[in-house]
Design a protein around this motif. Structure first.
Motif, mmCIF file in Angstrom:
data_model
loop_
_atom_site.group_PDB
_atom_site.id
_atom_site.type_symbol
_atom_site.label_atom_id
_atom_site.label_comp_id
_atom_site.label_asym_id
_atom_site.label_seq_id
_atom_site.Cartn_x
_atom_site.Cartn_y
_atom_site.Cartn_z
ATOM 1 N N TRP A 156 0.758 -1.568 -0.056
ATOM 2 C CA TRP A 156 -0.052 -0.219 -0.497
ATOM 3 C C TRP A 156 0.590 1.099 0.124
ATOM 4 C CZ3 TRP A 156 -5.267 1.581 0.854
ATOM 5 C CH2 TRP A 156 -5.659 -0.051 0.611
ATOM 6 N N LEU A 157 -0.314 2.230 -0.030
ATOM 7 C CA LEU A 157 0.813 3.788 -0.336
ATOM 8 C C LEU A 157 0.680 4.205 0.652
ATOM 9 C CD1 LEU A 157 0.665 5.089 -3.893
ATOM 10 C CD2 LEU A 157 2.491 3.964 -3.428
ATOM 11 N N ARG A 158 0.994 5.162 1.507
ATOM 12 C CA ARG A 158 1.082 5.611 2.594
ATOM 13 C C ARG A 158 -0.290 6.682 2.938
ATOM 14 N NH1 ARG A 158 5.084 6.714 6.807
ATOM 15 N NH2 ARG A 158 6.756 6.453 5.302
ATOM 16 N N ARG A 179 -4.320 3.088 -5.057
ATOM 17 C CA ARG A 179 -3.025 1.686 -6.429
ATOM 18 C C ARG A 179 -2.464 0.933 -5.097
ATOM 19 N NH1 ARG A 179 0.562 6.910 -7.412
ATOM 20 N NH2 ARG A 179 0.383 7.855 -6.081
ATOM 21 N N GLY A 180 -1.980 -0.081 -5.843
ATOM 22 C CA GLY A 180 -1.670 -1.142 -4.518
ATOM 23 C C GLY A 180 -0.514 -2.033 -5.195
ATOM 24 N N TRP A 187 2.442 -3.340 -10.333
ATOM 25 C CA TRP A 187 1.332 -2.546 -8.800
ATOM 26 C C TRP A 187 -0.080 -2.355 -9.809
ATOM 27 C CZ3 TRP A 187 1.602 0.535 -4.239
ATOM 28 C CH2 TRP A 187 2.383 0.057 -3.079
ATOM 29 N N ALA A 188 -1.416 -1.975 -9.538
ATOM 30 C CA ALA A 188 -1.958 -2.158 -10.282
ATOM 31 C C ALA A 188 -3.305 -0.329 -9.465
ATOM 32 C CB ALA A 188 -3.020 -2.922 -10.543
ATOM 33 N N SER A 220 6.945 5.572 -7.431
ATOM 34 C CA SER A 220 8.316 6.182 -6.622
ATOM 35 C C SER A 220 8.106 5.540 -5.601
ATOM 36 C CB SER A 220 8.825 7.079 -7.669
ATOM 37 O OG SER A 220 8.140 8.535 -6.398
ATOM 38 N N GLU A 221 6.998 6.925 -4.651
ATOM 39 C CA GLU A 221 6.754 5.796 -3.425
ATOM 40 C C GLU A 221 6.452 4.460 -2.834
ATOM 41 O OE1 GLU A 221 2.929 8.020 -4.421
ATOM 42 O OE2 GLU A 221 5.209 7.519 -5.153
#
Length: 226
Positions: A156-158, A179-180, A187-188, A220-221
């Motif tokens: 997961w993104l933060r 986004r995961g 990723w998708a 990128s993160e």
């Protein structure tokens, strides 16, 4: 088999037989089968241990019976051939890595096995994905034994995870697009229905994928410490 279980099995509408694999029980309905598993799971596991086989509970038109193994009645860990994902084999369509399965999780595994959509269940306290159906395993392009051991915070993104946690505190069920990571390489954009529920004091969340994932470059993160 215990007297209490035999008392149930000798009622009208029930049937059972012994084979080289173990004991096969035919319940009148799916509800009766689930109730038997809930009330007498330990006794059925003890029976499986005594006969060195398994106890299978089915019902009319059942394609995915409930099964108990002898190791469930002992403190000994299962052999590699009897991992927790086989507590409810369900035709190889659902997998679980948690040894203790309260009846609510048992029911949700049955539902996940019968679903036409990818489904997973995560424990909230440790963020571990403990249950996936075959469709979810396929979507993640990840073998079920790995998928059911995964701590999902790394996928997961933060900011999306923070939004998920915020909404879980406000709603029991909602749909979210985010986004995961499907796996370490892919990723998708995902659209998922989340549902939170409590079992024996532990909170879980069920995720049902509603749309085909739209593949994207790895952000990128991604994989930053959370």
């Amino acid at each position: 088999m215990s007297a209490s279980v035999l008392k149930v099995l000798n009622q009208p509408g029930w049937n059972y037989k012994l084979s080289y694999e173990g004991v096969s029980i035919l319940a009148p309905t799916k509800k009766d089968a689930t109730h038997l598993a809930q009330c007498y799971g330990y006794a059925l596991s003890e029976t499986a241990a005594k006969i060195n086989g398994k106890v299978r509970i089915g019902w009319r038109h059942c394609k995915r019976p409930i099964e108990f193994y002898g190791w469930m009645a002992s403190q000994q860990p299962p052999t590699p051939a009897e991992t927790a994902e086989r507590i409810l084999p369900l035709g190889g369509e659902v997998f679980c890595s948690q040894l203790h399965l309260p009846v609510e999780l048992l029911k949700r595994m049955v539902t996940a096995a019968e679903s036409e959509r990818p489904i997973s269940i995560v424990r909230q306290d440790n963020q571990k994905q403990i249950i996936v159906n075959q469709l979810m395993s396929d979507m993640l392009q990840t073998p079920p034994d790995i998928a059911t051991q995964r701590v999902i915070t790394g996928f997961w993104l933060r900011e999306d995870l923070a939004e998920l946690e915020r909404r879980l505190h406000q709603q029991n069920r909602f749909t979210m697009t985010y986004r995961g990571g499907l796996n370490d390489q892919t990723w998708a954009i995902l659209t998922t229905q989340f549902e939170s529920f409590e079992v024996d004091g532990i909170w879980y969340r069920q995720a049902t994928t509603l749309a085909t994932p739209e593949l994207i470059p790895i952000p990128s993160e991604a994989f930053a410490p959370i």
